[in-house]
Design a protein around this motif. Sequence first.
Motif, mmCIF file in Angstrom:
data_model
loop_
_atom_site.group_PDB
_atom_site.id
_atom_site.type_symbol
_atom_site.label_atom_id
_atom_site.label_comp_id
_atom_site.label_asym_id
_atom_site.label_seq_id
_atom_site.Cartn_x
_atom_site.Cartn_y
_atom_site.Cartn_z
ATOM 1 N N SER A 116 -76.677 -21.238 -46.422
ATOM 2 C CA SER A 116 -76.904 -20.209 -45.899
ATOM 3 C C SER A 116 -75.780 -19.932 -44.725
ATOM 4 O O SER A 116 -75.319 -20.945 -44.052
ATOM 5 C CB SER A 116 -78.456 -19.989 -44.799
ATOM 6 N N LYS A 117 -75.311 -18.892 -44.451
ATOM 7 C CA LYS A 117 -74.209 -18.562 -43.344
ATOM 8 C C LYS A 117 -74.799 -18.239 -41.891
ATOM 9 O O LYS A 117 -73.972 -18.056 -41.054
ATOM 10 C CB LYS A 117 -73.279 -17.452 -43.708
ATOM 11 N N LYS A 118 -76.032 -18.024 -41.895
ATOM 12 C CA LYS A 118 -76.718 -17.707 -40.807
ATOM 13 C C LYS A 118 -76.697 -18.826 -39.704
ATOM 14 O O LYS A 118 -76.718 -19.954 -40.115
ATOM 15 C CB LYS A 118 -77.947 -16.912 -40.851
ATOM 16 N N LYS A 119 -77.065 -18.484 -38.339
ATOM 17 C CA LYS A 119 -76.777 -19.612 -37.061
ATOM 18 C C LYS A 119 -78.226 -20.378 -37.652
ATOM 19 O O LYS A 119 -79.263 -19.797 -37.928
ATOM 20 C CB LYS A 119 -77.169 -18.888 -35.803
ATOM 21 N N GLN A 120 -78.169 -21.426 -37.189
ATOM 22 C CA GLN A 120 -79.325 -22.562 -37.484
ATOM 23 C C GLN A 120 -79.573 -23.471 -36.195
ATOM 24 O O GLN A 120 -78.472 -23.628 -35.573
ATOM 25 C CB GLN A 120 -78.977 -23.502 -38.770
ATOM 26 N N ALA A 121 -80.669 -23.814 -36.005
ATOM 27 C CA ALA A 121 -80.998 -24.644 -34.942
ATOM 28 C C ALA A 121 -80.627 -26.052 -35.278
ATOM 29 O O ALA A 121 -81.560 -26.633 -36.010
ATOM 30 C CB ALA A 121 -82.600 -24.561 -34.400
ATOM 31 N N SER B 118 -69.871 -36.006 -28.533
ATOM 32 C CA SER B 118 -68.609 -35.348 -27.789
ATOM 33 C C SER B 118 -69.316 -34.518 -26.614
ATOM 34 O O SER B 118 -70.240 -33.852 -26.848
ATOM 35 C CB SER B 118 -68.071 -34.517 -28.795
ATOM 36 N N LEU B 119 -68.546 -34.621 -25.812
ATOM 37 C CA LEU B 119 -68.881 -33.655 -24.432
ATOM 38 C C LEU B 119 -68.320 -32.240 -24.917
ATOM 39 O O LEU B 119 -68.924 -31.292 -24.153
ATOM 40 C CB LEU B 119 -68.052 -34.154 -23.260
ATOM 41 N N ARG B 120 -67.515 -31.941 -25.917
ATOM 42 C CA ARG B 120 -67.176 -30.736 -26.148
ATOM 43 C C ARG B 120 -68.118 -30.146 -27.211
ATOM 44 O O ARG B 120 -68.494 -30.803 -28.415
ATOM 45 C CB ARG B 120 -65.766 -30.739 -26.774
ATOM 46 N N ILE B 121 -68.878 -28.986 -26.843
ATOM 47 C CA ILE B 121 -69.527 -28.381 -27.879
ATOM 48 C C ILE B 121 -68.551 -27.791 -28.895
ATOM 49 O O ILE B 121 -68.069 -27.004 -28.692
ATOM 50 C CB ILE B 121 -70.661 -27.469 -27.398
ATOM 51 N N PRO B 122 -68.852 -28.212 -30.435
ATOM 52 C CA PRO B 122 -67.980 -27.492 -31.406
ATOM 53 C C PRO B 122 -68.348 -25.819 -31.507
ATOM 54 O O PRO B 122 -69.461 -25.727 -31.253
ATOM 55 C CB PRO B 122 -68.610 -28.396 -32.492
ATOM 56 N N GLN B 123 -67.391 -25.351 -31.960
ATOM 57 C CA GLN B 123 -67.657 -23.846 -32.104
ATOM 58 C C GLN B 123 -68.813 -23.702 -33.325
ATOM 59 O O GLN B 123 -69.387 -22.713 -33.296
ATOM 60 C CB GLN B 123 -66.158 -23.210 -32.635
ATOM 61 N N THR B 124 -68.719 -24.643 -34.308
ATOM 62 C CA THR B 124 -69.470 -24.518 -35.614
ATOM 63 C C THR B 124 -69.878 -26.119 -35.726
ATOM 64 O O THR B 124 -69.273 -27.192 -35.267
ATOM 65 C CB THR B 124 -68.861 -24.233 -36.704
ATOM 66 N N ILE B 125 -71.002 -26.470 -36.439
ATOM 67 C CA ILE B 125 -71.616 -27.733 -36.770
ATOM 68 C C ILE B 125 -71.950 -27.534 -38.152
ATOM 69 O O ILE B 125 -72.429 -26.880 -38.764
ATOM 70 C CB ILE B 125 -72.746 -27.928 -35.856
ATOM 71 N N ASP B 126 -71.527 -28.850 -39.026
ATOM 72 C CA ASP B 126 -72.001 -28.878 -40.329
ATOM 73 C C ASP B 126 -73.421 -29.787 -40.187
ATOM 74 O O ASP B 126 -73.743 -30.533 -39.395
ATOM 75 C CB ASP B 126 -71.007 -29.730 -41.093
ATOM 76 N N TYR C 15 -83.425 -26.189 -30.553
ATOM 77 C CA TYR C 15 -84.141 -25.166 -30.212
ATOM 78 C C TYR C 15 -82.857 -23.902 -30.387
ATOM 79 O O TYR C 15 -83.368 -22.856 -30.484
ATOM 80 C CB TYR C 15 -84.883 -25.104 -28.877
ATOM 81 N N GLN C 16 -81.662 -24.265 -29.961
ATOM 82 C CA GLN C 16 -80.872 -23.204 -29.668
ATOM 83 C C GLN C 16 -79.943 -23.066 -31.083
ATOM 84 O O GLN C 16 -79.335 -24.071 -31.461
ATOM 85 C CB GLN C 16 -79.635 -23.730 -28.555
ATOM 86 N N PRO C 17 -80.023 -21.932 -31.584
ATOM 87 C CA PRO C 17 -79.225 -21.670 -32.949
ATOM 88 C C PRO C 17 -77.872 -21.565 -32.786
ATOM 89 O O PRO C 17 -77.282 -21.344 -31.681
ATOM 90 C CB PRO C 17 -79.596 -20.130 -33.133
ATOM 91 N N VAL C 18 -77.012 -22.442 -33.569
ATOM 92 C CA VAL C 18 -75.512 -22.396 -33.363
ATOM 93 C C VAL C 18 -74.658 -21.932 -34.717
ATOM 94 O O VAL C 18 -75.701 -22.042 -35.568
ATOM 95 C CB VAL C 18 -75.252 -23.782 -32.865
ATOM 96 N N GLU C 19 -73.695 -21.676 -34.647
ATOM 97 C CA GLU C 19 -72.861 -21.389 -35.845
ATOM 98 C C GLU C 19 -72.731 -22.609 -36.761
ATOM 99 O O GLU C 19 -72.546 -23.591 -36.267
ATOM 100 C CB GLU C 19 -71.677 -20.881 -35.649
ATOM 101 N N VAL C 20 -73.042 -22.335 -37.966
ATOM 102 C CA VAL C 20 -72.716 -23.372 -38.866
ATOM 103 C C VAL C 20 -71.577 -23.343 -39.706
ATOM 104 O O VAL C 20 -71.144 -22.196 -39.960
ATOM 105 C CB VAL C 20 -73.965 -23.524 -39.888
#
Length: 251
Positions: A67-72, A212-220, A128-133
Amino acid sequence: MWAEKETNGLIKEVLPPGSVDASTRLIFANALYFKGAWNEAFDASKTKDHDFHLINGSSVKVPFMTSKKKQAVSAYDGFKVLGLPYKQGNDKRRFSMYFFLPDAKDGLPALVEKVSSESGFLERHLPYQPVEVGEFRIPRFKISFGLKASEVLKRLGLVLPFSGEGGLTEMVDSPQGRDLYVSNIFHKSFIEVNEEGTEAAAATSAVIALRSLRIPQTIDFVADHPFLFLIRENATGVVLFIGHVLNPLEN
């Protein structure tokens, strides 16, 4: 017939042949049935075969949902966790399935050890927080499992019910209760995960740092090697099912 009825046909029988004989006086039975639809179903037309890497170093082709939708999803030191919520019913219960995926392809044993030995581990690692995958794939799988649980319980130290010393007087309101003992405990479970959701049945403080202290824009999140899963009711924290997938094709 009782087990089949109570588990919607998923488990045909709990007691193996020969487990009941002339000495049997009581049978205690319990069943749990769960069927949940994902809050966001997967598009089956996008399910494709990819390699799933086994612990022995080989791989098998397995259907993966995507899926391309945001995921927790949350990333921790050495593993990631995905939470997939189920549609809520008419009551206040909120169920989710969680996937604990080690970074290393052979990292499941170490992750299971963490989960089982560290108090409060699950509660501290639920996303709990949805992120871009970015790349996102989880396999379809179906698992059925049978266990003679009495031997496991004895190794864990639960020996009195099996010993015949003292009997089951607290459970059986009869003079015969002092002569009763537990001869065996049998457990069976079944779970299937697909694009629509999950069908399952069963009868019978450390500080965690992000990588990482930097939150990535997307996560795999690519579950292409052995992982741990569980079904949890989030309002109470009760875990209904827990298990691991070593090979999605074995059931």
